[in-house]
Design a protein around this motif. Structure first.
Motif, PDB file in Angstrom:
ATOM      1  N   VAL A  20       0.829  -1.210   0.000  1.00  0.00           N
ATOM      2  CA  VAL A  20       0.000   0.000   0.000  1.00  0.00           C
ATOM      3  C   VAL A  20       0.862   1.259   0.000  1.00  0.00           C
ATOM      4  CG1 VAL A  20      -1.522   1.406   1.480  1.00  0.00           C
ATOM      5  CG2 VAL A  20      -2.081  -0.980   0.998  1.00  0.00           C
ATOM      6  N   SER A  21       0.504   2.208  -0.880  1.00  0.00           N
ATOM      7  CA  SER A  21       1.153   3.515  -0.939  1.00  0.00           C
ATOM      8  C   SER A  21       0.090   4.607  -0.972  1.00  0.00           C
ATOM      9  CB  SER A  21       2.030   3.642  -2.194  1.00  0.00           C
ATOM     10  OG  SER A  21       3.085   2.709  -2.181  1.00  0.00           O
ATOM     11  N   LYS A  22       0.382   5.711  -0.306  1.00  0.00           N
ATOM     12  CA  LYS A  22      -0.504   6.872  -0.305  1.00  0.00           C
ATOM     13  C   LYS A  22       0.338   8.129  -0.446  1.00  0.00           C
ATOM     14  CE  LYS A  22      -4.153   9.421   0.097  1.00  0.00           C
ATOM     15  NZ  LYS A  22      -5.132   9.469  -1.021  1.00  0.00           N
ATOM     16  N   TYR A  23      -0.013   8.980  -1.423  1.00  0.00           N
ATOM     17  CA  TYR A  23       0.751  10.180  -1.718  1.00  0.00           C
ATOM     18  C   TYR A  23      -0.076  11.432  -1.440  1.00  0.00           C
ATOM     19  CZ  TYR A  23       3.501   6.739  -4.296  1.00  0.00           C
ATOM     20  OH  TYR A  23       4.231   5.625  -4.638  1.00  0.00           O
ATOM     21  N   PHE A  24       0.608  12.496  -1.057  1.00  0.00           N
ATOM     22  CA  PHE A  24      -0.011  13.803  -0.873  1.00  0.00           C
ATOM     23  C   PHE A  24       0.849  14.853  -1.564  1.00  0.00           C
ATOM     24  CE2 PHE A  24      -1.473  11.467   2.922  1.00  0.00           C
ATOM     25  CZ  PHE A  24      -2.845  11.630   2.790  1.00  0.00           C
ATOM     26  N   MET A  25       0.232  16.000  -1.812  1.00  0.00           N
ATOM     27  CA  MET A  25       0.958  17.124  -2.395  1.00  0.00           C
ATOM     28  C   MET A  25       1.524  18.004  -1.286  1.00  0.00           C
ATOM     29  SD  MET A  25       0.868  16.621  -5.602  1.00  0.00           S
ATOM     30  CE  MET A  25       1.588  18.189  -6.141  1.00  0.00           C
ATOM     31  N   ARG A  26       2.780  18.424  -1.481  1.00  0.00           N
ATOM     32  CA  ARG A  26       3.417  19.343  -0.540  1.00  0.00           C
ATOM     33  C   ARG A  26       4.368  20.247  -1.322  1.00  0.00           C
ATOM     34  NH1 ARG A  26       6.607  16.587   4.233  1.00  0.00           N
ATOM     35  NH2 ARG A  26       7.958  15.982   2.493  1.00  0.00           N
ATOM     36  N   ASP A  27       4.087  21.551  -1.249  1.00  0.00           N
ATOM     37  CA  ASP A  27       4.911  22.525  -1.975  1.00  0.00           C
ATOM     38  C   ASP A  27       5.025  22.173  -3.457  1.00  0.00           C
ATOM     39  OD1 ASP A  27       5.371  23.874   0.414  1.00  0.00           O
ATOM     40  OD2 ASP A  27       7.160  22.697   0.871  1.00  0.00           O
ATOM     41  N   LYS A  28       3.874  21.866  -4.048  1.00  0.00           N
ATOM     42  CA  LYS A  28       3.757  21.580  -5.487  1.00  0.00           C
ATOM     43  C   LYS A  28       4.468  20.301  -5.918  1.00  0.00           C
ATOM     44  CE  LYS A  28       3.233  26.445  -6.778  1.00  0.00           C
ATOM     45  NZ  LYS A  28       3.725  27.554  -7.643  1.00  0.00           N
ATOM     46  N   CYS A  63      -5.810   4.528   5.610  1.00  0.00           N
ATOM     47  CA  CYS A  63      -5.916   3.768   4.359  1.00  0.00           C
ATOM     48  C   CYS A  63      -6.602   2.422   4.607  1.00  0.00           C
ATOM     49  CB  CYS A  63      -4.526   3.533   3.758  1.00  0.00           C
ATOM     50  SG  CYS A  63      -3.762   4.994   3.026  1.00  0.00           S
ATOM     51  N   ILE A  64      -6.272   1.797   5.727  1.00  0.00           N
ATOM     52  CA  ILE A  64      -6.858   0.492   6.045  1.00  0.00           C
ATOM     53  C   ILE A  64      -8.370   0.590   6.187  1.00  0.00           C
ATOM     54  CG2 ILE A  64      -7.022  -1.253   7.888  1.00  0.00           C
ATOM     55  CD1 ILE A  64      -3.973  -0.883   8.260  1.00  0.00           C
ATOM     56  N   ILE A  65      -8.843   1.636   6.850  1.00  0.00           N
ATOM     57  CA  ILE A  65     -10.283   1.790   7.042  1.00  0.00           C
ATOM     58  C   ILE A  65     -10.926   2.538   5.867  1.00  0.00           C
ATOM     59  CG2 ILE A  65     -10.322   3.982   8.312  1.00  0.00           C
ATOM     60  CD1 ILE A  65     -12.270   2.590  10.280  1.00  0.00           C
ATOM     61  N   ARG A  66     -10.101   2.961   4.924  1.00  0.00           N
ATOM     62  CA  ARG A  66     -10.469   3.656   3.697  1.00  0.00           C
ATOM     63  C   ARG A  66     -11.094   5.026   3.944  1.00  0.00           C
ATOM     64  NH1 ARG A  66     -13.296   0.740  -1.234  1.00  0.00           N
ATOM     65  NH2 ARG A  66     -13.594   2.941  -1.730  1.00  0.00           N
ATOM     66  N   GLU A  71      -3.211   4.940  -3.385  1.00  0.00           N
ATOM     67  CA  GLU A  71      -2.935   4.977  -4.822  1.00  0.00           C
ATOM     68  C   GLU A  71      -2.470   3.624  -5.338  1.00  0.00           C
ATOM     69  OE1 GLU A  71      -3.352   9.206  -4.110  1.00  0.00           O
ATOM     70  OE2 GLU A  71      -2.283   7.678  -2.983  1.00  0.00           O
ATOM     71  N   LYS A  72      -1.784   2.883  -4.484  1.00  0.00           N
ATOM     72  CA  LYS A  72      -1.270   1.580  -4.884  1.00  0.00           C
ATOM     73  C   LYS A  72      -1.558   0.566  -3.783  1.00  0.00           C
ATOM     74  CE  LYS A  72       2.664   3.407  -7.538  1.00  0.00           C
ATOM     75  NZ  LYS A  72       4.149   3.412  -7.651  1.00  0.00           N
ATOM     76  N   GLY A  73      -1.565  -0.707  -4.168  1.00  0.00           N
ATOM     77  CA  GLY A  73      -1.692  -1.781  -3.195  1.00  0.00           C
ATOM     78  C   GLY A  73      -3.127  -2.199  -2.944  1.00  0.00           C
ATOM     79  N   ARG A  74      -3.257  -3.238  -2.134  1.00  0.00           N
ATOM     80  CA  ARG A  74      -4.579  -3.791  -1.814  1.00  0.00           C
ATOM     81  C   ARG A  74      -4.647  -4.084  -0.321  1.00  0.00           C
ATOM     82  NH1 ARG A  74      -5.471  -8.699  -5.872  1.00  0.00           N
ATOM     83  NH2 ARG A  74      -7.686  -8.400  -5.381  1.00  0.00           N
ATOM     84  N   ILE A  75      -5.852  -4.009   0.206  1.00  0.00           N
ATOM     85  CA  ILE A  75      -6.106  -4.283   1.621  1.00  0.00           C
ATOM     86  C   ILE A  75      -7.211  -5.318   1.706  1.00  0.00           C
ATOM     87  CG2 ILE A  75      -6.914  -3.319   3.804  1.00  0.00           C
ATOM     88  CD1 ILE A  75      -5.803  -0.568   2.662  1.00  0.00           C
ATOM     89  N   PHE A  76      -6.899  -6.445   2.317  1.00  0.00           N
ATOM     90  CA  PHE A  76      -7.894  -7.490   2.512  1.00  0.00           C
ATOM     91  C   PHE A  76      -8.273  -7.540   3.990  1.00  0.00           C
ATOM     92  CE2 PHE A  76      -5.476  -8.669  -1.208  1.00  0.00           C
ATOM     93  CZ  PHE A  76      -6.453  -9.087  -2.111  1.00  0.00           C
TER      94      PHE A  76
END
Length: 284
Positions: A20-28, A63-66, A71-76
């Protein structure tokens, strides 16, 4: 055997996080709050997630609780692909995952009585009649060590430890299989922390709960967990059983975390003077 333990899922882990991956924007620019994280958690066990502030612990839990979509990966969860659920299906399945938050008072609606706060999840999910819900609220209050009379009061009338007990009661209202404890004791005094940790351990044994226990405090995580995942800059840098993490940490970062845990000298290697107690203060 508790209700949550009576229907094992064919030997599969209760929770399985895959890449699992999660991205955010910071300073463009885009940065990875969580990057390629994989962990598993069995029913009735505790996975500790430890790391400094900003390491990605809370983002992973969301991310686990959505609350966040990765952006990537899967949670079962419980054999179901959580990342693939529709909004309606996710709402139903979320009953089985509940959260306990760091600030118990901030997580409770100040306009709601304790009864209303605990009953609210049951109302949202159309559980039971009014009489059945009232009975359930009273059962939950007793389960977390509070008097039934607390139902008619407001959260601000209670101490921090009592407020957290109310939060735990609310989290248990829908008979979840997994509780996500996000810094659940870090805002409490040390003595109260110990009481809440003991309560969580007792509830786990009684109800067969699994915990995802998130904390920056490695001593607390060691006390609560079966396995530990150490996070640093969004990545899991070490992942093993509690015994192996503390016996032979592989990463310098992990060793530094362990070294920061206060050590109490053994009585056979250091002699202590018995402290003089203020009898008046002790009896206060």
């Amino acid at each position: 055997m508790s209700p949550n333990q009576s229907t094992p899922n064919s030997g599969q882990p209760l929770l399985k996080v895959e890449g699992v991956s999660k991205y955010f924007m910071r300073d463009k620019s885009r940065f990875a709050a969580v990057e390629d994280v994989s962990v598993t958690l069995n029913a009735g066990e505790t996975l500790g997630i430890v790391g400094e502030s900003g390491s990605g612990k809370s983002t992973l839990s969301r991310c686990i609780i959505r609350l966040y979509d990765p952006e990537k990966g899967r949670i079962f969860f419980d054999g179901v692909d959580f990342t693939g659920l529709s909004t309606k299906a996710l709402r139903l399945k979320r009953r089985d995952i509940q959260m306990i938050f760091q600030d118990p008072l901030a997580s409770l609606n100040p306009m709601m009585t304790v009864h209303s706060a605990i009953e609210d999840p049951m109302l949202i999910h159309n559980v039971g009649t009014a009489r059945e819900r009232t009975k359930r609220v009273h059962e939950l209050l007793e389960l977390v060590g509070l008097d039934v009379g607390a139902a008619n009061a407001f959260p601000f009338e209670f101490s921090g430890g009592q407020q957290q007990r109310i939060g735990i009661a609310r989290a248990l209202a829908l008979n979840p299989k997994l509780l996500i404890c996000d810094e659940a004791v870090s805002a409490l005094d040390v003595s109260i922390q110990a009481q809440i940790l003991r309560l969580l351990q007792d509830l786990q044994k009684q109800l067969g709960l699994a915990y995802l226990f998130i904390s920056h405090n490695l001593a607390v995580v060691e006390h609560m967990s079966d396995q530990i995942a150490v996070m640093y800059h969004g990545k899991v840098v070490e992942y093993d059983t509690v015994e192996e993490i503390f016996r032979a940490p592989k990463q310098e970062y992990t060793r530094n975390l362990i070294d920061s845990v206060p050590k109490i000298p053994r009585s056979d290697t250091m002699r202590f003077k018995r402290p003089r107690l203020n009898e008046d203060a002790a009896g206060a």
